[in-house]
Write a protein that holds these residues in place. Sequence first.
Motif, PDB file in Angstrom:
ATOM      1  N   ALA A 528       0.833  -1.218   0.000  1.00 44.70           N
ATOM      2  CA  ALA A 528       0.000   0.000   0.000  1.00 44.70           C
ATOM      3  C   ALA A 528       0.859   1.257   0.000  1.00 44.70           C
ATOM      4  N   ASP A 529       0.495   2.215  -0.866  1.00 42.38           N
ATOM      5  CA  ASP A 529       1.242   3.470  -0.924  1.00 42.38           C
ATOM      6  C   ASP A 529       0.346   4.694  -1.077  1.00 42.38           C
ATOM      7  N   THR A 530      -0.962   4.523  -0.936  1.00 44.28           N
ATOM      8  CA  THR A 530      -1.881   5.659  -0.968  1.00 44.28           C
ATOM      9  C   THR A 530      -2.883   5.529   0.175  1.00 44.28           C
ATOM     10  N   ALA A 531      -3.449   6.650   0.591  1.00 44.60           N
ATOM     11  CA  ALA A 531      -4.431   6.631   1.670  1.00 44.60           C
ATOM     12  C   ALA A 531      -5.654   5.817   1.281  1.00 44.60           C
ATOM     13  N   PHE A 532      -6.073   5.962   0.028  1.00 46.43           N
ATOM     14  CA  PHE A 532      -7.262   5.251  -0.436  1.00 46.43           C
ATOM     15  C   PHE A 532      -7.054   3.745  -0.368  1.00 46.43           C
ATOM     16  N   ALA A 533      -5.915   3.280  -0.858  1.00 43.87           N
ATOM     17  CA  ALA A 533      -5.626   1.845  -0.824  1.00 43.87           C
ATOM     18  C   ALA A 533      -5.515   1.352   0.613  1.00 43.87           C
ATOM     19  N   ALA A 534      -4.842   2.117   1.460  1.00 39.07           N
ATOM     20  CA  ALA A 534      -4.659   1.697   2.851  1.00 39.07           C
ATOM     21  C   ALA A 534      -5.994   1.523   3.562  1.00 39.07           C
ATOM     22  N   ARG A 535      -6.924   2.421   3.335  1.00 38.83           N
ATOM     23  CA  ARG A 535      -8.229   2.331   3.994  1.00 38.83           C
ATOM     24  C   ARG A 535      -9.002   1.091   3.540  1.00 38.83           C
ATOM     25  N   ILE A 536      -8.949   0.812   2.247  1.00 39.22           N
ATOM     26  CA  ILE A 536      -9.640  -0.384   1.732  1.00 39.22           C
ATOM     27  C   ILE A 536      -9.064  -1.639   2.374  1.00 39.22           C
ATOM     28  N   ILE A 537      -7.744  -1.717   2.435  1.00 42.65           N
ATOM     29  CA  ILE A 537      -7.087  -2.906   2.978  1.00 42.65           C
ATOM     30  C   ILE A 537      -7.418  -3.079   4.456  1.00 42.65           C
ATOM     31  N   LEU A 538      -7.369  -1.992   5.205  1.00 44.84           N
ATOM     32  CA  LEU A 538      -7.695  -2.077   6.634  1.00 44.84           C
ATOM     33  C   LEU A 538      -9.135  -2.546   6.834  1.00 44.84           C
ATOM     34  N   HIS A 539     -10.039  -2.043   6.010  1.00 45.30           N
ATOM     35  CA  HIS A 539     -11.441  -2.461   6.133  1.00 45.30           C
ATOM     36  C   HIS A 539     -11.588  -3.952   5.834  1.00 45.30           C
ATOM     37  N   ARG A 540     -10.910  -4.441   4.802  1.00 49.67           N
ATOM     38  CA  ARG A 540     -11.030  -5.855   4.431  1.00 49.67           C
ATOM     39  C   ARG A 540     -10.433  -6.768   5.503  1.00 49.67           C
ATOM     40  N   LEU A 541      -9.317  -6.380   6.044  1.00 49.05           N
ATOM     41  CA  LEU A 541      -8.740  -7.170   7.130  1.00 49.05           C
ATOM     42  C   LEU A 541      -9.670  -7.184   8.336  1.00 49.05           C
ATOM     43  N   ALA A 542     -10.262  -6.019   8.622  1.00 50.50           N
ATOM     44  CA  ALA A 542     -11.200  -5.948   9.748  1.00 50.50           C
ATOM     45  C   ALA A 542     -12.419  -6.825   9.493  1.00 50.50           C
ATOM     46  N   ALA A 543     -12.912  -6.851   8.254  1.00 51.04           N
ATOM     47  CA  ALA A 543     -14.094  -7.649   7.927  1.00 51.04           C
ATOM     48  C   ALA A 543     -13.830  -9.143   8.079  1.00 51.04           C
ATOM     49  N   HIS A 544     -12.571  -9.554   8.038  1.00 46.21           N
ATOM     50  CA  HIS A 544     -12.214 -10.959   8.233  1.00 46.21           C
ATOM     51  C   HIS A 544     -11.692 -11.229   9.634  1.00 46.21           C
ATOM     52  N   GLY A 545     -11.826 -10.253  10.535  1.00 50.15           N
ATOM     53  CA  GLY A 545     -11.371 -10.438  11.906  1.00 50.15           C
ATOM     54  C   GLY A 545      -9.876 -10.603  12.005  1.00 50.15           C
ATOM     55  N   ALA A 546      -9.135  -9.992  11.060  1.00 52.60           N
ATOM     56  CA  ALA A 546      -7.681 -10.184  10.999  1.00 52.60           C
ATOM     57  C   ALA A 546      -6.922  -8.873  11.139  1.00 52.60           C
ATOM     58  N   LEU A 547      -7.553  -7.869  11.705  1.00 47.47           N
ATOM     59  CA  LEU A 547      -6.914  -6.555  11.852  1.00 47.47           C
ATOM     60  C   LEU A 547      -6.263  -6.457  13.230  1.00 47.47           C
ATOM     61  N   ALA A 548      -4.987  -6.170  13.243  1.00 43.89           N
ATOM     62  CA  ALA A 548      -4.269  -6.009  14.506  1.00 43.89           C
ATOM     63  C   ALA A 548      -4.108  -4.522  14.821  1.00 43.89           C
ATOM     64  N   PRO A 549      -4.073  -4.156  16.112  1.00 44.15           N
ATOM     65  CA  PRO A 549      -3.840  -2.744  16.463  1.00 44.15           C
ATOM     66  C   PRO A 549      -2.584  -2.182  15.806  1.00 44.15           C
ATOM     67  N   ALA A 550      -1.573  -3.043  15.634  1.00 45.45           N
ATOM     68  CA  ALA A 550      -0.334  -2.567  15.002  1.00 45.45           C
ATOM     69  C   ALA A 550      -0.556  -2.137  13.556  1.00 45.45           C
ATOM     70  N   ASP A 551      -1.563  -2.742  12.912  1.00 42.60           N
ATOM     71  CA  ASP A 551      -1.857  -2.356  11.528  1.00 42.60           C
ATOM     72  C   ASP A 551      -2.334  -0.907  11.464  1.00 42.60           C
ATOM     73  N   LEU A 552      -3.170  -0.532  12.427  1.00 40.65           N
ATOM     74  CA  LEU A 552      -3.675   0.846  12.461  1.00 40.65           C
ATOM     75  C   LEU A 552      -2.541   1.823  12.749  1.00 40.65           C
ATOM     76  N   ASP A 553      -1.614   1.421  13.623  1.00 46.39           N
ATOM     77  CA  ASP A 553      -0.475   2.294  13.914  1.00 46.39           C
ATOM     78  C   ASP A 553       0.454   2.399  12.698  1.00 46.39           C
ATOM     79  N   ARG A 554       0.630   1.271  12.038  1.00 49.10           N
ATOM     80  CA  ARG A 554       1.548   1.229  10.905  1.00 49.10           C
ATOM     81  C   ARG A 554       1.067   2.083   9.739  1.00 49.10           C
ATOM     82  N   LEU A 555      -0.247   2.041   9.452  1.00 48.39           N
ATOM     83  CA  LEU A 555      -0.783   2.768   8.306  1.00 48.39           C
ATOM     84  C   LEU A 555      -1.557   4.019   8.708  1.00 48.39           C
ATOM     85  N   GLY A 556      -1.489   4.380   9.971  1.00 52.32           N
ATOM     86  CA  GLY A 556      -2.268   5.527  10.441  1.00 52.32           C
ATOM     87  C   GLY A 556      -1.954   6.808   9.703  1.00 52.32           C
TER      88      GLY A 556
END
Length: 778
Positions: A528-556
């Motif tokens: 991921a290298d854009t805000a738009f892409a990062a948000r989509i990816i975070l949402h998809r990981l969250a929808a699969h119950g695979a989002l870690a707090p570190a992911d939000l910090d990493r791409l915040g």
Amino acid sequence: MEPTTKTKRGCDVAEPGEELACMTRTTAQSERIGVSAVEGAFSIMGWAFREQIVSDHGIDALAEVDGLTAEPSGRYLAVQIKCGPSYFKRRTAGGWRFMGEPRHLRYWLANLMPVILVIVDADTRAGYWVQITHDAVHYTDKSWWIEIPEAQILDDRAQLRLRELALATVPAIADPVEQALPLLPPSAVEMLSALRPVDPDGALRLAKFLSEGREQSRDTVEALLDASRGWSHASTLRLTTIGAYANEHGHRDLAMRAFALASARTVPEAAMAERVRLAGVAAVMAMVADDRQHANDLLRLAREHAGVSLLADVAVCAFDADEAGRESALETLLRNASDEQLNAEPTCLLFLAERAFARGDLDQALTLYDRSCRRFPRIVGGRLGQARVLIERMVRGSSVVPHHDQRRAVELAVAVRDEMRRWAGPSEDAHRLVVQERMLAQAFTEVIELATPVDFGGQATDREAADPTVAIVGAQASIALGDRARAARFADAMRDTTTEPLLRALAADPRQPREQTVIAWRAALDAADTAFAARIILHRLAAHGALAPADLDRLGALANLDDHDRLLFTARHTAAAGDLDAAVAMLRSQPSPSAGEMLVELLHEAGRFDEALAVCDEIWRIYGALKGLQDKINILASRGDFDGAEACAAQLLATGELPAEHRRQLHRRMIERRMTLGNWTGMEAVCRTALRDQADDAEYGWGLIYAQLNQDHWDTAWTTYCQLRPNVFHPSVVRAWVELHLKFGVGPQCQATAMTLMDRFESDHDARAQLARLEAQD
């Protein structure tokens, strides 16, 4: 006294003081030969030839089409005549090169009549002509030239072409600069407009080069900058025009070079402020290119004249501030500037607007964008900024009338995009905004068309289609319509880019094991290298119950996440991990349109329909979000409450705010339900309503006819068919079409249409059998 001798020209050998008089007489003779030859040629054509006896400024005569006939046309050619061997010295491959003066060219191009130049061979009295047009002119450093084709002889054979010039075309451009302005970027237009009064020749040259070279803008700018070394008469305004053009085409390095050259020119002390300003502009561009040494050199002038130019002071501030505090330092500087200073620098207003937008102050951002547009109505950044704020205001639920903001945003973005396409500018930002807005409106079919290149039947230029966000949104719309194959094609188009992993994850088979899906989205996260892409990816990981707090910090930082965003992603992950009640509590704690939409999604998935419907009503009532009504229809239909779904659909259609494809979808669902129930009267009514909304839809037309036939209203059905003439778009309507024609007449046109339909529906045996019934009527 000895008798005087003669020269070869027939002049007496004169005393040295008399030589000039002899030459003048020879020139006059040559002119009379030329005028006489041209007059004779037009007389043979039957045209009147009226010589300009009074001293002129470059027009020797007017030639009137059919002026010697009983019905003169009143349409003229303006004629400039040159005669003598000197005009035949400069040979070209196809004729001769005529060198002219700038003052004559401006006069000829501004003439209301088409202007032709004729050169005459004094010995043969043959004339050769060319029309003076801006396109035909070639510029040199100090003059211009035009080729006179040897094949264009002024005689009776030229009459047709000359007549067409005079009667049918607009051969002389009244103002070439005005003609070029729509083909140039806004800031270049402003510079060129300032150049015209002080340097009309320069404006004419740049209008031609910049407009004609817009498809190869970089090559055009490089050629002009190289040529500027030899322009003894090159003004600062010429260089700033070139710099503005380069900047808006995205060539920052060339823009820096142009502005640096402009700032280095010797100018009167009164113009020092502009020189300092240009040095500041060039320095900013050098900093963007990470060339600090060059930037420092350019800023010496700005430091010596601190306070003379706001933009130069901004450049100094940006250079001196450390990276972490640069934006805050610049904002402080600009907030202390006077309104007069800010209004003179739209770029500074745009910076303040961007800062306000970044911290969520949408009202302030919109005010600043509006202010920049009042100063410079065509400014690209200001208009696109307005569109972004309007969309963001709608998403956040702060729009008083959401549809009004949405419509205005689209109008702004489309206008900017279409203008930039005209001057071959980088229209990707504007097109991206259009695509994203249409996705928000869930106009999925339209989104796919907008994201697809023109060569493949879409609406995007190649550069627009190559934009990562456009490709991602196109793939999302494809998936929303159940077309994963098309989503995969968007991924293919972005092969070997950082966007490809995200697109592959989007297009993946939803039936694959969860572990594989998470791996795919993790790969997309790493790329991921854009805000738009990062948000989509975070949402998809969250929808699969695979989002870690570190992911939000990493791409915040990349995703521009605020506290509300973090709550939404965390709530989605929590629900997917199995704790729905905790997720619901999170979403209810910070209400917003986006939180409400996610809450509806989670409650619907869990079968908690009453709660989901209540949230739909809240979203519609509080925020005016159409998504609330759209979700409500789907929930009511899924629980079997079709009457309630129809009532909600009627309410949604009544808003007049739905995209066409959504209106069509709702109309079809209402028609299909009545068809299933055999409610032909009701079906007739909803078909009429649909036709009032979308009159050209053949499906509605045949639905109305089908409803009338099932009520045995044959005459009414035939009248409907004759009025609407709906296309036979599907084999299912062939039977009705055939029955109508069998009852009311089979003519030659009907037979021809039947043959076409035979080919179209070749694989449908029932349709072909029905159509064969018409052949039996021969």
